[in-house]
Design a protein around this motif. Structure first.
Motif, PDB file in Angstrom:
ATOM      1  N   GLY A  61       0.806  -1.216   0.000  1.00  0.00           N
ATOM      2  CA  GLY A  61       0.000   0.000   0.000  1.00  0.00           C
ATOM      3  C   GLY A  61       0.837   1.264   0.000  1.00  0.00           C
ATOM      4  N   GLY A  62       1.977   1.248  -0.691  1.00  0.00           N
ATOM      5  CA  GLY A  62       2.842   2.417  -0.761  1.00  0.00           C
ATOM      6  C   GLY A  62       3.743   2.603   0.445  1.00  0.00           C
ATOM      7  N   VAL A  63       3.682   1.706   1.401  1.00  0.00           N
ATOM      8  CA  VAL A  63       4.501   1.779   2.616  1.00  0.00           C
ATOM      9  C   VAL A  63       5.562   0.682   2.539  1.00  0.00           C
ATOM     10  N   PRO A  64       6.820   0.992   2.869  1.00  0.00           N
ATOM     11  CA  PRO A  64       7.817  -0.085   2.866  1.00  0.00           C
ATOM     12  C   PRO A  64       7.447  -1.158   3.884  1.00  0.00           C
ATOM     13  N   ALA A  65       7.745  -2.395   3.542  1.00  0.00           N
ATOM     14  CA  ALA A  65       7.455  -3.512   4.443  1.00  0.00           C
ATOM     15  C   ALA A  65       8.538  -4.570   4.301  1.00  0.00           C
ATOM     16  N   LEU A  66       9.120  -4.950   5.425  1.00  0.00           N
ATOM     17  CA  LEU A  66      10.113  -6.019   5.449  1.00  0.00           C
ATOM     18  C   LEU A  66       9.367  -7.319   5.728  1.00  0.00           C
ATOM     19  N   GLU A  67       9.514  -8.299   4.841  1.00  0.00           N
ATOM     20  CA  GLU A  67       8.837  -9.587   4.993  1.00  0.00           C
ATOM     21  C   GLU A  67       9.865 -10.688   5.198  1.00  0.00           C
ATOM     22  N   ALA A  68       9.522 -11.628   6.066  1.00  0.00           N
ATOM     23  CA  ALA A  68      10.390 -12.777   6.316  1.00  0.00           C
ATOM     24  C   ALA A  68       9.532 -14.029   6.450  1.00  0.00           C
ATOM     25  N   GLU A  69      10.005 -15.130   5.895  1.00  0.00           N
ATOM     26  CA  GLU A  69       9.306 -16.402   6.044  1.00  0.00           C
ATOM     27  C   GLU A  69       9.899 -17.135   7.245  1.00  0.00           C
ATOM     28  N   LEU A  70       9.058 -17.452   8.233  1.00  0.00           N
ATOM     29  CA  LEU A  70       9.479 -18.171   9.436  1.00  0.00           C
ATOM     30  C   LEU A  70       9.085 -19.635   9.298  1.00  0.00           C
ATOM     31  N   PHE A  71      10.043 -20.538   9.485  1.00  0.00           N
ATOM     32  CA  PHE A  71       9.806 -21.983   9.407  1.00  0.00           C
ATOM     33  C   PHE A  71      10.176 -22.606  10.740  1.00  0.00           C
ATOM     34  N   ASP A  72       9.261 -23.426  11.297  1.00  0.00           N
ATOM     35  CA  ASP A  72       9.532 -24.047  12.597  1.00  0.00           C
ATOM     36  C   ASP A  72       9.581 -25.565  12.551  1.00  0.00           C
TER      37      ASP A  72
END
Length: 120
Positions: A61-72
């Motif tokens: 939505g025009g905002v920076p976003a840091l994404e990470a995939e978490l695996f357990d």
């Protein structure tokens, strides 16, 4: 002959490094009094522990976003920090413990702005 073949398949599956890693992650999660992603319900507070598989910068939505995939070891989900371009020490292969609520976005399980602790 069929017995030997079945035994070899069983040993091969146990020797598979990815399966071993997943088993170790599940055991670590249980020992750390954390929830497994696969057993966690949506929209309730959870404490999860696992390894970050990927970390990417993806605007939402025009905002920076840091994404990470978490695996357990049981399943994976996406962690999203809105308004962040990077977080020091958040990188692929890093072990973390996170607190938050699991939500859904387009069918994917996500925790927005989780609290996190870096693990050794």
């Amino acid at each position: 002959m069929g017995e030997k073949s079945k035994l070899r398949r069983t040993i091969s599956s146990w020797a598979n490094a990815e399966d071993q890693h997943a088993r170790e992650l599940r055991e670590t999660t249980k020992a750390g009094r954390c929830d497994l992603i696969a057993d966690s319900s949506d929209r309730r507070p959870v404490r999860l522990r696992g390894t970050l598989r990927t970390v990417t910068l993806r605007p939402r939505g025009g905002v920076p976003a840091l994404e990470a995939e978490l695996f357990d070891g049981s399943d994976s989900l996406t962690l999203v920090w809105l308004g962040r371009r990077e977080i020091a020490a958040i990188s692929p292969g890093r072990s973390v413990e996170v607190l938050g609520r699991i939500g859904r976005h387009g069918g994917d399980r996500i925790i927005y702005n989780p609290r996190y602790t870096l693990l050794p």
